[in-house]
Design a protein around this motif. Sequence first.
Motif, short mmCIF file in Angstrom:
data_model
loop_
_atom_site.label_atom_id
_atom_site.label_comp_id
_atom_site.label_asym_id
_atom_site.label_seq_id
_atom_site.Cartn_x
_atom_site.Cartn_y
_atom_site.Cartn_z
N SER A 166 3.09 -7.32 4.55
CA SER A 166 4.08 -6.27 4.29
C SER A 166 3.92 -5.13 5.28
O SER A 166 4.89 -4.57 5.77
CB SER A 166 3.94 -5.74 2.86
N TYR A 220 -4.76 4.61 -1.09
CA TYR A 220 -3.69 4.56 -0.10
C TYR A 220 -3.02 5.92 0.05
O TYR A 220 -2.66 6.34 1.15
CB TYR A 220 -2.64 3.52 -0.51
N GLY A 256 -0.72 -0.66 -4.69
CA GLY A 256 -1.12 0.53 -3.93
C GLY A 256 -0.57 0.57 -2.52
O GLY A 256 -0.22 1.64 -2.01
N ILE A 257 -0.48 -0.60 -1.85
CA ILE A 257 -0.02 -0.60 -0.46
C ILE A 257 1.40 -0.07 -0.37
O ILE A 257 1.79 0.51 0.64
CB ILE A 257 -0.13 -2.01 0.16
N TRP A 258 2.16 -0.19 -1.45
CA TRP A 258 3.55 0.30 -1.45
C TRP A 258 3.62 1.81 -1.49
O TRP A 258 4.60 2.40 -1.04
CB TRP A 258 4.37 -0.37 -2.55
N VAL A 259 2.58 2.45 -2.03
CA VAL A 259 2.51 3.92 -1.94
C VAL A 259 2.48 4.30 -0.46
O VAL A 259 3.17 5.21 -0.01
CB VAL A 259 1.25 4.45 -2.66
N PHE A 260 1.68 3.56 0.31
CA PHE A 260 1.54 3.85 1.73
C PHE A 260 2.80 3.46 2.50
O PHE A 260 3.32 4.25 3.30
CB PHE A 260 0.33 3.08 2.28
N ILE A 261 3.33 2.27 2.25
CA ILE A 261 4.50 1.79 3.00
C ILE A 261 5.71 2.70 2.74
O ILE A 261 6.37 3.16 3.67
CB ILE A 261 4.83 0.33 2.63
N GLU A 307 -0.73 -5.79 -3.09
CA GLU A 307 -1.14 -4.93 -4.19
C GLU A 307 -0.18 -3.75 -4.31
O GLU A 307 0.44 -3.34 -3.32
CB GLU A 307 -2.58 -4.46 -4.00
N TRP A 355 -4.24 2.76 -5.73
CA TRP A 355 -3.10 3.42 -5.06
C TRP A 355 -3.48 4.82 -4.60
O TRP A 355 -2.98 5.32 -3.59
CB TRP A 355 -1.85 3.45 -5.94
#
Lengths: 230, 188, 96
Positions: free
Chosen positions: B168, A170, B13-18, B11, A167
Motif C-alpha cells: 500500500s 504511525y 495503522g499504516i492508513w493513518v500514515f497513508i 494493518e 496506529w
Amino acid sequence: MNTKSQLLCAWCGIVFLVLFTIGWVLLARFLPPPSPALSANEVAAIYQQNTGAIRFGLMLAMIAGGLTAPWVAVIANQMKRIEGDSPVLTYTMLVAGAAGILVLVLPAMTWTVAAFRPDRNPELIMLLNDFGWIFFVMTFSPFFVQNIVIGLAIFADKADAPVFPRWLGYFNIWVAILLVPGGLITFFKTGPFAWDGILAFWLPLVIFFAWFLVMFQMLLKNIKQQALPA
Amino acid sequence: MPKTKNHVPGEVGIWVFILGDMLVFGLFFLVFVYYRGLDVELYRQSQATLNQHYGAFNTLLLLASSWFVVMAVENARAASGKQAAKLFSLALLCGAGFGAVKFIEYSEKLAAGITITSNDFFMYYYIFTGLHLLHVVIGMGVLTFLIIKARSPQFQASDMVLVESGASFWHLVDLLWIVLFPLLYLMK
Amino acid sequence: MNTQLIKHPATLVWALLMIATALSWWLGADGGELKSASIPMLTVTLMVIAFIKVRFVIHYFMEIRHAPLALRLVCDAWVVGICAAILGLYWFAPAS
C-alpha cells in the motif's frame, strides 16, 4: 501506582497549550507571525506599539515552556513500560524533550530582549526578532527525534496487550515528517516556506497542537488502565 | 484478491500514515496551484524548460512497478514466496530506474544553473519532487524488506499483513507522482 | 508466473493507466501549439485524467474497493475534493 503524579504530568501538557496560547497568541499577538520581509522600522514598530503586552505575554510563554518537562516525563514513563530494562528510546525521548523546552523558552526570551529596550536601533530589534523566529520555527530536530523514537518504541511493542496502539506509532512518525519543512525557512522571505508560510509554519503548528491532544487522550487512557486493580 | 469483503489492506495503522500523507500532499498541490495563479507567465516559462519525457517515462516506470507489486501480493497470498520475491525485485528495479532518471534530470537542471532559489516555480519543483523522491527511497527500503520476508522459508500467512502494508505504501508513492507529473510538467 | 495472474483485473487496469499516461504525454506535449482559447480545457482534461488514474490505483492496486465503506469514502472524498479544489483554484485564478 502513582496515578495522581502521572495525571498531573499529563495535564501539564494541556496547561502548556493554554498558557502558551494566552501569552504568545492573545497577549503578545505573535500569531500570525510578522512577515520576514518587513523592514527594520516596521519590525521595531511592532515592539514599540505593544510593548507591555508583549513583555507579559512572553513571560507566560516562558513559564508554559517549562511545563513540557513533566509532560515529556509522563510519555517517557509509558515508553519505559514497553522497553523495560534497557530503555534507550525512552532516554532519547527524554533528552530530546529537554532540548525541546529550550526551543520554546529561548525564542520567548530573545523576543523579550527586543521588547526590553524597544527604542534601540531598529536594526538591532530586527536582529533579535529574526533570531527568535528562526530559532522557534526552524529548530525541528529535537521534536523530530522525539516523535520518531516514540513511534519506534510503539512499533517495538510485541506484547499481547501493547501499551499504545500501533496506529499511534504511525501517527508520531507522520507528525515527525511534517515538522521538517520548518528547516527550509532559512532560504525564503516570502511564500509557503517562509517563517510565516503555510507549509513551514502553519502546518507544523497545527499538527504540533493536535499531537498534544492526541497523546493526552492516549496517556489518560493508559494511566486510568494502570490504576485498575490487576 | 483478498479473501473476505470489508478487508483493510495491511494493518489499520499504516492508513493513518497513508491518509495523513495524502492530506499533506493534497495541501502541497493546492498551494502550488494557488501561487501559480498569481504569476501564470513565470510558471509557464519555467515549466517549458522541464523535460516532459523524463516525467512521463518516470510515470510509466512507477505504474509498471505498482503492477509488479500487485502481482507479488497475489503470489504471496498463493503462498509462493519465491515468485513474490522476484516480482518485488522487479518493482525495486523500476524504483531504482525512477531514481536514476531523477538524478539525470536534477544534474541537467543544476548544470544549467537552475536551483531551488531560481524562482518560485523551481522552489516547488525541487521541494515537491525532492520530498517525493524521499518517499521513493523509503519505499525501496520497504520493498527490500518484503523481498527478504518473502524469500525466507518461514514465510507464512500471518506475514500478509506486512506485505499488504508495504505494498500500500508503494502504491501511495505511485499515486502521488501521478498527480505531480501533470501539475509540474504539463498544466498550461 | 501463471496465466491466471495475467488475467487479474489489476492487469487490465494497469494497461488502461499506461494508455492514459501516454495520452496525457501526447496532449501535454502538443499544448504549445494550441490556440490560447483551448489551453484551459486542456489543463482541466489533464488533471481529470490524472485523478481518474489515482482513483484506479486506490481502488484496484491498493484494493480499497474491498475495504470497509468508511475507508472507501475517505479515499474517494480525497480524490474528488483535491481534484475539485485544484480545478477551482486554476479556473478562478486572478487573470495575469
